[in-house]
Design a protein around this motif. Structure first.
Motif, PDB file in Angstrom:
ATOM      1  N   MET A   1       0.847  -1.190   0.000  1.00 38.14           N
ATOM      2  CA  MET A   1       0.000   0.000   0.000  1.00 38.14           C
ATOM      3  C   MET A   1       0.888   1.248   0.000  1.00 38.14           C
ATOM      4  O   MET A   1       1.592   1.542   0.961  1.00 38.14           O
ATOM      5  CB  MET A   1      -0.851  -0.005   1.273  1.00 38.14           C
ATOM      6  N   LYS A   2       0.810   1.933  -1.098  1.00 30.57           N
ATOM      7  CA  LYS A   2       1.637   3.117  -1.266  1.00 30.57           C
ATOM      8  C   LYS A   2       0.825   4.325  -0.815  1.00 30.57           C
ATOM      9  O   LYS A   2      -0.233   4.594  -1.352  1.00 30.57           O
ATOM     10  CB  LYS A   2       2.013   3.264  -2.739  1.00 30.57           C
ATOM     11  N   VAL A   3       1.297   5.068   0.153  1.00 29.80           N
ATOM     12  CA  VAL A   3       0.537   6.216   0.635  1.00 29.80           C
ATOM     13  C   VAL A   3       0.802   7.453  -0.226  1.00 29.80           C
ATOM     14  O   VAL A   3      -0.117   8.200  -0.532  1.00 29.80           O
ATOM     15  CB  VAL A   3       0.852   6.502   2.118  1.00 29.80           C
ATOM     16  N   LEU A   4       2.044   7.645  -0.627  1.00 23.10           N
ATOM     17  CA  LEU A   4       2.363   8.764  -1.518  1.00 23.10           C
ATOM     18  C   LEU A   4       2.673   8.246  -2.912  1.00 23.10           C
ATOM     19  O   LEU A   4       3.539   7.390  -3.082  1.00 23.10           O
ATOM     20  CB  LEU A   4       3.575   9.550  -1.005  1.00 23.10           C
TER      21      LEU A   4
ATOM     22  N   ILE B   1      -4.822  -5.383   5.342  1.00 21.85           N
ATOM     23  CA  ILE B   1      -4.200  -4.453   4.397  1.00 21.85           C
ATOM     24  C   ILE B   1      -2.886  -5.038   3.903  1.00 21.85           C
ATOM     25  O   ILE B   1      -2.598  -5.026   2.708  1.00 21.85           O
ATOM     26  CB  ILE B   1      -3.968  -3.072   5.048  1.00 21.85           C
ATOM     27  N   GLU B   2      -2.112  -5.610   4.828  1.00 17.58           N
ATOM     28  CA  GLU B   2      -0.826  -6.174   4.419  1.00 17.58           C
ATOM     29  C   GLU B   2      -1.013  -7.328   3.438  1.00 17.58           C
ATOM     30  O   GLU B   2      -0.273  -7.463   2.476  1.00 17.58           O
ATOM     31  CB  GLU B   2      -0.030  -6.637   5.644  1.00 17.58           C
ATOM     32  N   ILE B   3      -2.020  -8.161   3.703  1.00 14.62           N
ATOM     33  CA  ILE B   3      -2.272  -9.301   2.828  1.00 14.62           C
ATOM     34  C   ILE B   3      -2.728  -8.839   1.446  1.00 14.62           C
ATOM     35  O   ILE B   3      -2.224  -9.311   0.428  1.00 14.62           O
ATOM     36  CB  ILE B   3      -3.344 -10.240   3.431  1.00 14.62           C
ATOM     37  N   PHE B   4      -3.665  -7.906   1.402  1.00 13.81           N
ATOM     38  CA  PHE B   4      -4.308  -7.579   0.128  1.00 13.81           C
ATOM     39  C   PHE B   4      -3.777  -6.324  -0.553  1.00 13.81           C
ATOM     40  O   PHE B   4      -4.013  -6.109  -1.732  1.00 13.81           O
ATOM     41  CB  PHE B   4      -5.817  -7.465   0.326  1.00 13.81           C
ATOM     42  N   GLN B   5      -3.044  -5.481   0.173  1.00 18.41           N
ATOM     43  CA  GLN B   5      -2.554  -4.258  -0.446  1.00 18.41           C
ATOM     44  C   GLN B   5      -1.073  -4.031  -0.205  1.00 18.41           C
ATOM     45  O   GLN B   5      -0.540  -2.993  -0.595  1.00 18.41           O
ATOM     46  CB  GLN B   5      -3.335  -3.045   0.094  1.00 18.41           C
ATOM     47  N   GLY B   6      -0.433  -5.007   0.431  1.00 20.08           N
ATOM     48  CA  GLY B   6       0.982  -4.850   0.703  1.00 20.08           C
ATOM     49  C   GLY B   6       1.200  -3.964   1.900  1.00 20.08           C
ATOM     50  O   GLY B   6       0.353  -3.149   2.252  1.00 20.08           O
ATOM     51  N   LYS B   7       2.360  -4.093   2.516  1.00 15.65           N
ATOM     52  CA  LYS B   7       2.691  -3.336   3.716  1.00 15.65           C
ATOM     53  C   LYS B   7       2.540  -1.831   3.483  1.00 15.65           C
ATOM     54  O   LYS B   7       2.837  -1.331   2.407  1.00 15.65           O
ATOM     55  CB  LYS B   7       4.140  -3.645   4.105  1.00 15.65           C
ATOM     56  N   VAL B   8       2.045  -1.142   4.492  1.00 11.65           N
ATOM     57  CA  VAL B   8       1.897   0.309   4.406  1.00 11.65           C
ATOM     58  C   VAL B   8       3.259   0.954   4.255  1.00 11.65           C
ATOM     59  O   VAL B   8       4.145   0.752   5.073  1.00 11.65           O
ATOM     60  CB  VAL B   8       1.221   0.877   5.679  1.00 11.65           C
TER      61      VAL B   8
END
Ligand code: FES
Ligand code: FES
Lengths: 154, 154
Positions: A1-4, B80-87
């Motif tokens: 998850m990319k925040v930026l 979120i980590e599973i489905f969107q990758g680590k923040v």
DNA sequence: TAAACTGATACTATATTAGTATCAATTAAA
DNA sequence: TTTAATTGATACTAATATAGTATCAGTTTA
């Protein structure tokens, strides 16, 4: 998850460059070259920031972009909103036709609370703050890569 | 900026359904129908959650998926980590070849601090908490749409 | 043995993000 | 006054991520 995303990232770098040279015009070309930002991409970002009154521009030879605002008045939250849209955790956890007591829904409150926490954190991070951070990093280890010089005034 | 994507959203709904019927098997089909989640999409999500030991399954007639874990031990951060990758806020604000004092970079610390704030907030939100929230919302206004019944046991 | 299931995986469609190209208008300077 | 350096506006392509569909093999219960 990319925040930026890249555009927010590039916008921040460009604003840092402009903040460091506040009061004088920097061309898109020079910023692009110095910071390894794709030139045409950067120009679009700069124009967008003009529309949002974060910076101003001057056309023609010796023209460019300039920061007039207080760098502390520009937060990462603003940039995220401009380039990635307002922070929203989830449109709504359940479809409206079933969860029709939205006003009282605890789940929804939870979600909105987190939205605000995230926004507030990014509001604390202003271009002014980042610039000072960079300058501090620069002083701590002056013999290593001179960030402010290398990145902002090469 | 969308913080939760569809797959995380759907996964949460499915887990809520399973948590509400903890101990018994629910088929992907029934969950999909009841929650308006695309069937094949949901099946992939469920399989992924099995791989991460969030749920278990039983094949064949009368089979399905079941929650064994404590719902309070499943956080939105995990999903979120599973489905969107680590923040991650940004890979790194400046390219490595210039900012080579990563270890001491204040900017980088700032970024990592925000990453952690975001993660911690989502860690507080567990499936167990969400389920209780739903049940509270249900009690507050029992004459209106009965969420728990309508959504989780229709 | 048939029907209701999951396991595995390949595929398509849509949206978002990232990056490129072009041309007109403006301005400073040669 | 011409030229080169610049921004304004906008259209385009490419790459990636998200969302959704399809298929077939294997398992289990009735
Ligand atoms: S979850 Fe959206 S209103 Fe309740
Ligand atoms: S900004 Fe990445 S190490 Fe300094």
């Amino acid at each position: 998850m990319k925040v930026l995303t890249k555009n927010t990232d590039y916008a921040i770098r460009a604003l840092l460059a402009l903040a460091a040279k506040k009061g004088s015009y920097l061309s898109a070309k020079s910023i692009a070259t110095e910071h390894d930002i794709p030139y045409q991409f950067l120009r679009r970002l700069l124009q967008e920031m003009i529309r949002h009154n974060l910076i101003v521009s001057k056309e023609g030879v010796q023209g460019g972009f300039m920061m007039e605002k207080d760098p502390d008045a520009i937060s990462v939250t603003q940039l995220i909103e401009i380039f990635q849209g307002k922070v929203q955790v989830s449109e709504c956890m359940f479809r409206k036709q079933i969860c029709n007591n939205r006003a009282r829904c605890v789940l929804r409150h939870e979600i909105m609370r987190i939205e605000q926490v995230v926004q507030r954190e990014f509001e604390k991070v202003t271009i002014g703050k980042l610039l000072r951070d960079l300058q501090v990093a620069n002083k701590v280890e002056p013999q290593s890569a001179n960030i402010e010089q290398a990145v902002l005034n090469p």
